[in-house]
Design an enzyme around this catalytic site. Structure first.
Site: not given
Lengths: 142, 307
Positions: B51-52, B129, B101, B80
């Site tokens: 969703r986000t 959030h 995120r 890496k």
């Protein structure tokens, strides 16, 4: 009763919360000094029952104000010619960098070693510090 | 330049502006279809999200802009060993705005410290959030008609649930808001939130471990998932995941105008039998997430609908 001789010239860091002396010892890098340093653990305290103390012979040229974040309510006594010439009650700095370490395994500082460990004072009354990244409360217990 | 790392980075006035702009977008989406033409959004997603990430991408596309980015740490230079600071320095020269995120708490704040473009926290571990909070606020304001004078039930994982923590911090800024916290003992709201947020601001709240008796007093019921990824221990997860399930029987105790919100995804904490109940607004809430992100992108890029 353990007897440790008085200082003629030096610094006494007093009213350290019990168990906190080694953290201050390490932060001040007292192991690098050539002079006499005494750590006293669990000394009797009228105020708090128990306390830690550190006695350092000779002058100490570091910013001691920052120690308030490591152990709230501690005092620093400056001794000259066997007399206390200055008694400082350390407050709580608003922000400390690379003094306290965040131990939250979910914090970004746990995986990025280059980041500074910065804490801000969250509550003046209780002396609670929180990591600026994850807001985890600082605890000196691992 | 402004970054959005915590819901508190926005003042009440900022939030009002964003919610008003979101409502204008809902009413006249065509007016905003080209405002981000020539602009790029970088979506830096170090952990999976449906969703986000997609709502950010949809938001930028709806505004006429373009999107670039990655959707897991494995497909980025993080695999890496590149630091967040180095990544954002590079991305700053590729895009105009970024949504990040990251599974580690505080990573978007690190990015903001090194970025020359606005950084939006799209979720950092169990921490913040803010765009979910904006989504929740838009849903409440649009469907309830107000953000004050509300009794809000928070149910499920209140310990690790970042959406709940952010919502509490956002809602206490409005008048006469009360909370009813419904959770198992092990998943109660952290003490620091009680002490440093609710108690300090004199916000009324109660903690209970049964849902039905408190249902009649709620204006909103905010359900949350007991998230597997927040537990270190699988046994604890299995023991607690079914603790609080909302079904048609429990909904009979709720008011006719109570709304059920959920940040999604759900597992089984809301029975599918109530999906058609008009009080169940969680899919509408997901839709609002796109509009509010459109408004936020416009605000951070300092664009208005008339250009």
């Amino acid at each position: 009763m353990l007897n440790i001789s008085g200082l003629r010239d030096g610094v006494v860091i007093d009213h350290i919360q019990p168990g906190g002396a080694f953290e201050i010892y390490n932060y001040l890098k007292l192991d690098k000094l050539d002079c006499t340093v005494a750590i006293i653990k669990n000394a009797k305290s009228n105020k708090t029952g128990k306390k830690d103390m550190i006695k350092i012979e000779g002058p100490l040229c570091v910013d001691l104000d920052i120690l308030g974040a490591l152990s709230p309510n501690l005092t620093v006594n400056i001794i000259r010619n066997g007399e206390i010439t200055e008694k400082r009650h350390l407050g709580l700095p608003e922000r400390v960098t690379n003094i306290l370490r965040c131990r939250n395994p979910r914090c970004i500082t746990s995986i990025e070693q280059e980041l500074t460990h910065t804490f801000k004072l969250a509550d003046k009354n209780t002396g609670i510090y929180r990591c600026i990244y994850c807001e985890q409360r600082y605890s000196n217990r691992s | 330049m402004k970054h959005i790392i915590s819901p508190l980075d926005l003042s009440v006035q900022d939030i009002d502006d964003i919610l008003n702009l979101s409502e204008n977008i809902i009413t006249s989406p065509e007016k905003y279809a080209k405002v981000c033409q020539g602009k790029k959004l970088a979506t830096l997603f170090y952990e999976p999200s449906t969703r986000t990430r997609l709502s950010f991408e949809a938001a930028m596309m709806n505004l006429g802009g373009n999107v670039l980015g990655f959707s897991s740490a494995d497909s980025s230079s993080a695999a890496k060993g590149e630091s967040v600071a180095d990544t954002i320095r590079v991305i700053s020269s590729y895009a105009d705005i970024c949504a990040m995120r990251h599974p580690k708490e505080g990573a978007p704040l690190v990015a903001a410290q090194y970025s020359s473009i606005p950084v939006i926290n799209a979720g950092d571990g169990g921490h913040n959030h803010p765009t979910q909070t904006l989504t929740d606020l838009l849903t409440i304001k649009n469907l309830k008609g107000r953000l004050d004078n509300l009794t809000i039930g928070l149910c499920g994982d209140l310990k690790f649930g970042r959406t709940v923590h952010s919502l509490i911090r956002a809602m206490i800024r409005y008048e006469n808001v009360k909370f009813v916290m419904i959770s198992p003992e092990e998943l109660r709201i952290p003490d620091y939130l009680k002490r440093e947020v609710l108690d300090r601001e004199n916000i009324p709240y109660e903690e209970v471990n049964v849902l039905e008796p408190v249902m009649p007093k709620l204006d909103l019921l905010y359900m949350t998932r007991v998230q597997r990824e927040r537990f270190f221990n699988e046994e604890d997860y299995i023991r607690l995941k079914d603790s609080f399930i909302l079904d048609a029987k429990k909904m009979k105790h709720a008011r006719e105008d109570m709304l059920v919100l959920h940040p999604l995804p759900r597992v089984n904490e809301i029975s599918t039998e109530i999906d058609d109940d008009p009080r169940a607004v969680y899919f509408k809430q997901a839709e609002y997430g796109v509009y509010v992100r459109m408004a936020l992108i416009m605000k951070l890029l300092e664009l208005d609908g008339d250009c």
